[in-house]
Design an enzyme around this catalytic site. Structure first.
Site, PDB file in Angstrom:
ATOM      1  N   GLU A   1       0.804  -1.226   0.000  1.00 45.16           N
ATOM      2  CA  GLU A   1       0.000   0.000   0.000  1.00 45.16           C
ATOM      3  C   GLU A   1       0.833   1.271   0.000  1.00 45.16           C
ATOM      4  O   GLU A   1       1.724   1.458   0.840  1.00 45.16           O
ATOM      5  CB  GLU A   1      -0.942   0.014   1.210  1.00 45.16           C
ATOM      6  CG  GLU A   1      -1.868   1.220   1.237  1.00 45.16           C
ATOM      7  CD  GLU A   1      -2.990   1.098   2.248  1.00 45.16           C
ATOM      8  OE1 GLU A   1      -3.718   2.093   2.443  1.00 45.16           O
ATOM      9  OE2 GLU A   1      -3.149   0.019   2.851  1.00 45.16           O
TER      10      GLU A   1
ATOM     11  N   LYS B   1      -8.547  -1.227   1.130  1.00 43.06           N
ATOM     12  CA  LYS B   1      -9.581  -1.539   2.123  1.00 43.06           C
ATOM     13  C   LYS B   1     -10.528  -2.560   1.494  1.00 43.06           C
ATOM     14  O   LYS B   1     -11.151  -2.293   0.467  1.00 43.06           O
ATOM     15  CB  LYS B   1     -10.347  -0.270   2.526  1.00 43.06           C
ATOM     16  CG  LYS B   1     -11.318  -0.445   3.665  1.00 43.06           C
ATOM     17  CD  LYS B   1     -10.647  -0.916   4.930  1.00 43.06           C
ATOM     18  CE  LYS B   1      -9.680   0.103   5.515  1.00 43.06           C
ATOM     19  NZ  LYS B   1      -9.088  -0.387   6.793  1.00 43.06           N
TER      20      LYS B   1
END
Length: 424
Positions: free
Chosen positions: A223, A239
């Protein structure tokens, strides 16, 4: 949902993309920091180092910016990179680490419980370039031993924390809160080969190792917290997680709960970037793209903006730290609940780690990360909690996220824990 002045456009150029991250190349010199440029890998020599702990006082964001400027990396205007990197430059760049607790302080929030690992909360290491290889691949010596994991909370306590967040959501205090668990294990030997294995996990966009005196951080994060190139700010929040199967992919793509949770964090990240961006420049280039990390599908979006004139590194760190996908919305309210619920601090997990150069900046969010101090190895994992979260499912998801990290840290030579120890 979090909304603010970022009524900037949200462009859905490639929605619902199903894509695996490119196969990770096994770096022959894996002890380099995450995101270090290829020409610098294995050819770095340390020029200077600065570390910070809360007892030192002062503003660490400003101190980092000043320290880098004093060592040939002025980052006072990220809208205008100083120069492209040249091989003959005395300074090729720097590794930068900011813990989740330091990020919370920068944001004006509660830093939470104490760090369970003995390592600094901020570290910056400036490197020069040398033609002589400096970081040969570590090889297991047979002395690495890791003992059984001790969890900071039980599955029941984790599930109770999920229920507490749902109660807070029901009261209107927050929309979403990320809760994180921690585990530690004793070890003997050199931890660097194990941390290097961690950094080579498939999909580790920010795979690498940063070491200090008595501590080390190994990262396998996919990420992007924030990247800055040619005046463009980019963040890629992740997410939403499912097993990397056909059924898992289909379930993730059709889950209303996961999509709502994801878009809530995208909206938060848009607002974070809008604080330091040129007005009207925030856009979402990819929304809910499904990508693979190890044996998991994860949903990722790409949010970009143009840096405001005069934006310095210190203000950028204050805007984006700690990452929205590992805090919640609203961010300060989420940090308050995190501090109340989590029994130990997040340490090296859920912070920032990457590279700062004369022409770009690239920091990963330290999910899928482990750290060692002189006596123990530490790991963290968790997930975002919404009103629709199921406590047992959240506990299982955290276990799935940490499993590849713990496996990479297993001994690969004689010296395993004796029979009868638990290793979950």
């Amino acid at each position: 949902m979090v909304r603010g002045k970022s009524a900037e456009r949200m462009s859905h150029n490639h929605p619902d993309v199903v894509e695996a991250l490119p196969r990770t190349v096994v770096d022959p010199l894996p002890l380099d920091p995450p995101a270090a440029p290829t020409p610098c890998r294995g050819h770095r020599v340390e020029r200077a180092r600065w570390q910070w702990r809360p007892t030192d006082g002062g503003d660490p964001a400003t101190a980092v910016q000043d320290f880098l400027a004093a060592h040939g990396l002025p980052l006072h205007d990220l809208a205008r990179p100083t120069r492209p990197h040249h091989r003959d430059d005395p300074v090729c760049g720097a590794a930068l680490y900011v813990s989740a607790a330091a990020g919370a302080l920068l944001a004006g929030g509660d830093p939470g419980a104490a760090n369970p690992a003995d390592l600094p909360e901020v570290a910056v290491v400036v490197y020069g370039h040398t033609d002589t290889p400096t970081t040969p691949t570590p090889t297991p010596t047979g002395t690495w031993w890791r003992g059984p994991w001790t969890e900071s909370w039980t599955p029941a306590a984790h599930a109770d924390a999920v229920r507490a967040v749902r109660t807070a959501i029901g009261h209107g205090d927050v929309y979403q809160v990320n809760v994180v668990g921690h585990a530690a294990a004793p070890y003997r030997g050199d931890p660097r080969p194990a941390l290097a294995r961690l950094g080579r996990l498939p999909g580790a966009r920010y795979g690498g190792v940063l070491t200090g005196n008595g501590w080390a951080i190994g990262c396998a994060s996919p990420e992007t917290l924030v990247e800055v190139r040619a005046g463009t700010l980019t963040t890629r929040p992740i997410k939403g997680t499912r097993p990397a199967t056909a059924a898992g992919r289909a379930d993730l793509l059709t889950s209303a709960k996961e999509r709502a949770e994801h878009i809530m964090i995208v909206d938060l990240e848009r607002n974070d970037l809008a604080r330091v961006a040129r007005t009207g420049s925030v856009r979402v280039d990819d929304l809910f793209a499904v990508r693979r990390w190890c044996d998991l599908w994860q949903a990722e979006s790409t949010v970009r903006a143009d840096a405001a004139d005069g934006l310095g590194l210190a203000d950028l760190l204050r805007a984006v730290c700690p990452g929205g996908s590992v805090t919640g919305a609203p961010k300060l309210a989420a940090l308050h609940h995190i501090a109340a619920l989590e029994p130990v601090g997040r340490g090296a997990g859920m912070g920032a780690l990457g590279w700062v150069g004369p022409d770009h900046l690239d920091l990963g969010l330290t999910i899928r990360t482990a750290a060692t101090d002189r006596h123990r190895v530490h790991v963290w994992a968790g997930g975002g909690i919404t009103w629709d979260s199921d406590p047992d499912a959240e506990v299982a998801e955290a276990a799935a996220k940490t499993a590849p990290v713990r496996a990479a840290l297993d001994p690969t030579r004689p010296g395993r824990p004796t029979a009868g120890t638990t290793d979950r």
